[in-house]
Design a protein around this motif. Structure first.
Motif, PDB file in Angstrom:
ATOM      1  N   GLY A  91       0.802  -1.648  -0.703  1.00  0.00           N
ATOM      2  CA  GLY A  91      -0.234  -0.150  -0.351  1.00  0.00           C
ATOM      3  C   GLY A  91       0.653   1.243  -0.370  1.00  0.00           C
ATOM      4  O   GLY A  91       0.195   2.149   0.340  1.00  0.00           O
ATOM      5  N   GLU A  92       1.810   1.413   0.067  1.00  0.00           N
ATOM      6  CA  GLU A  92       3.075   2.524  -0.295  1.00  0.00           C
ATOM      7  C   GLU A  92       3.729   2.579  -0.919  1.00  0.00           C
ATOM      8  O   GLU A  92       3.958   1.065  -1.766  1.00  0.00           O
ATOM      9  CB  GLU A  92       3.519   2.186   1.094  1.00  0.00           C
ATOM     10  N   VAL A  93       4.458   3.651  -1.731  1.00  0.00           N
ATOM     11  CA  VAL A  93       5.169   3.761  -3.002  1.00  0.00           C
ATOM     12  C   VAL A  93       6.773   3.650  -2.846  1.00  0.00           C
ATOM     13  O   VAL A  93       6.954   4.285  -1.432  1.00  0.00           O
ATOM     14  CB  VAL A  93       4.482   4.828  -3.565  1.00  0.00           C
ATOM     15  N   VAL A  94       7.488   3.115  -2.805  1.00  0.00           N
ATOM     16  CA  VAL A  94       8.734   2.630  -2.124  1.00  0.00           C
ATOM     17  C   VAL A  94       9.138   2.518  -4.102  1.00  0.00           C
ATOM     18  O   VAL A  94       8.805   2.143  -4.876  1.00  0.00           O
ATOM     19  CB  VAL A  94       8.911   2.249  -1.526  1.00  0.00           C
ATOM     20  N   ILE A  95      11.378   2.902  -3.868  1.00  0.00           N
ATOM     21  CA  ILE A  95      11.732   2.913  -4.940  1.00  0.00           C
ATOM     22  C   ILE A  95      12.299   1.675  -4.683  1.00  0.00           C
ATOM     23  O   ILE A  95      13.135   0.581  -3.776  1.00  0.00           O
ATOM     24  CB  ILE A  95      12.952   4.462  -5.234  1.00  0.00           C
ATOM     25  N   ARG A  96      12.142   0.793  -5.536  1.00  0.00           N
ATOM     26  CA  ARG A  96      13.326  -0.334  -5.772  1.00  0.00           C
ATOM     27  C   ARG A  96      14.097  -0.742  -7.126  1.00  0.00           C
ATOM     28  O   ARG A  96      13.373  -0.191  -7.561  1.00  0.00           O
ATOM     29  CB  ARG A  96      12.297  -1.211  -5.376  1.00  0.00           C
ATOM     30  N   PRO A  97      15.455  -1.314  -6.888  1.00  0.00           N
ATOM     31  CA  PRO A  97      15.901  -1.753  -8.188  1.00  0.00           C
ATOM     32  C   PRO A  97      15.109  -2.655  -9.035  1.00  0.00           C
ATOM     33  O   PRO A  97      15.397  -4.463  -8.533  1.00  0.00           O
ATOM     34  CB  PRO A  97      16.985  -1.973  -7.401  1.00  0.00           C
TER      35      PRO A  97
END
Length: 395
Positions: free
Chosen positions: A350-356
């Motif tokens: 439910g959260e926007v996170v930065i991922r590789p």
């Protein structure tokens, strides 16, 4: 006494070669095992050494000529005749002057490299090929690094361009074979590609945590390829048809994994094979990949190194590719395409996170692999990479 020099056995399924370069000319003295010429086959470059010491009396097959296995290449005169050419060469003093420079280099540069150096008046290019041999890529690198330093350098290419705006160069046998096999693959297989994406967070974290200990214990760096190789082996065990091939009206299932690792070289794409990769540890895979990569760069791959693959991994990400559709390496039924790792915003819990993130592509032969099997394979690879512990638990 005269000794014949013939084309050696070229390997399984290879019946002919092209004479690429003669390193000796008629009248030259040769020693035992000194390299006489280089043959270019569909797959690798083969060096032909001198079987005896003597004088090269005749070249039968000229450069560019196609020859079959056991065809006559040259004649060598043995015995007392050997020193004669050396005595003749001593007479013209001026002609003998360049000899020390030539003798200082005991390997011949790649023909394409020599041509490029001559066109651009280059010399003393540092070679990265086998035994210090200068490859075409070395010359291109030298040209790119020297261009800003010489303001007059662009004049020669301009003049050449006015004389001819096109250049016709015969394709190497390796390039011809690559073109032929890739087109055959498209024409023969019912090729289809399915895509997915993988979060590389856990693999990158695990690698960073253990890379120093791994290097200290095993003497080799821990890279991403061993994770992908292990993940593919894990998925192939569950979806065996991706590791099979069609032979006429039969399907041949392989109870082993010979993993092909595609590698780009100055002469073209080659696919060295890690035999019985399913029996290897992470360290064993990394060592084998390093060894094969070194052989590929130096032109030392043998035909045995590139035969018998059952599945292939191609990493276009090293060149910056974000997404592509790899072409099957026949008679294999599957190939995995890796791509560039790029940070992207992802919705996690439910959260926007930065991922590789990395896009994955599986091209497969739809004649033998159904869509369900292909998607399942790619999902299993994704799961194994996003939770590497699954590889240890065989889940």
């Amino acid at each position: 006494m005269s000794t014949e020099v013939r084309v050696p056995t070229l390997g399984e399924s290879v019946s002919e070669a092209t004479v690429a370069t003669w390193f000796k000319q008629p009248g030259d003295t040769v020693a035992v095992d000194e390299m006489l010429c280089e043959l270019e086959t569909d797959k690798v470059t083969v060096e032909v050494p001198s079987p005896v010491a003597g004088t090269l009396s005749e070249i039968v097959a000229a450069e560019g000529e196609t020859v079959g296995v056991d065809a006559l290449l040259a004649q060598i005169s043995e015995g007392d005749a050997a020193p004669a050419p050396a005595a003749k060469k001593e007479e013209p003093k001026a002609a003998a002057a360049p000899a020390p420079a030539a003798a200082s280099k005991d390997v011949e540069d790649a023909p394409s490299a020599k041509k490029l150096m001559a066109e651009n008046n280059l010399s003393d290019v540092e070679g990265t090929g086998k035994d210090g041999r200068v490859m075409k890529g070395d010359v291109l690198n030298a040209l790119s690094s020297s261009t800003p330093a010489t303001s007059s350098a662009p004049r020669a290419p301009v003049a050449a361009d006015q004389a001819s705006r096109e250049e016709r160069v015969k394709m190497t046998r390796l390039r011809q074979t690559i073109a032929k096999r890739l087109k055959e693959s498209q024409n023969t297989a019912a090729m289809l590609t399915t895509y997915n994406e993988v979060d590389m967070t856990e693999v990158m974290s695990l690698r960073n945590e253990y890379k120093d200990l791994f290097l200290k214990k095993h003497g080799v760096k821990l890279g991403f390829m061993s994770f992908f190789t292990k993940a593919c082996i894990h998925a192939l065990n569950e979806v065996p048809e991706v590791n099979a091939e069609i032979d006429g009206t039969d399907v041949v299932y392989k109870n082993y994994v010979n993993m092909g690792i595609a590698a780009g070289t100055p002469t073209g794409l080659v696919v060295p094979v890690l035999k019985d990769a399913d029996q290897m540890s992470f360290a064993g895979i990394e060592k084998a990949i390093g060894e094969m990569g070194g052989k590929a760069r130096d032109g030392k791959l043998s035909m045995a190194d590139m035969q018998g693959g059952t599945f292939t991994i191609s990493n276009g990400g090293v060149y910056g590719s974000l997404m592509s559709s790899p072409i099957l390496n026949p008679p294999q039924s599957g190939i995995l395409g890796m791509h560039k790792i790029q940070d992207r915003p992802m919705a996690i819990n439910g959260e926007v996170v930065i991922r590789p993130m990395m896009y994955l592509a599986l091209s497969y032969d739809h004649r033998i692999v159904d869509g369900k099997g292909a998607v399942t394979f790619l999902v299993r690879v994704k799961e194994a990479l996003e939770d590497p512990r699954r590889l240890l638990m065989d889940l």
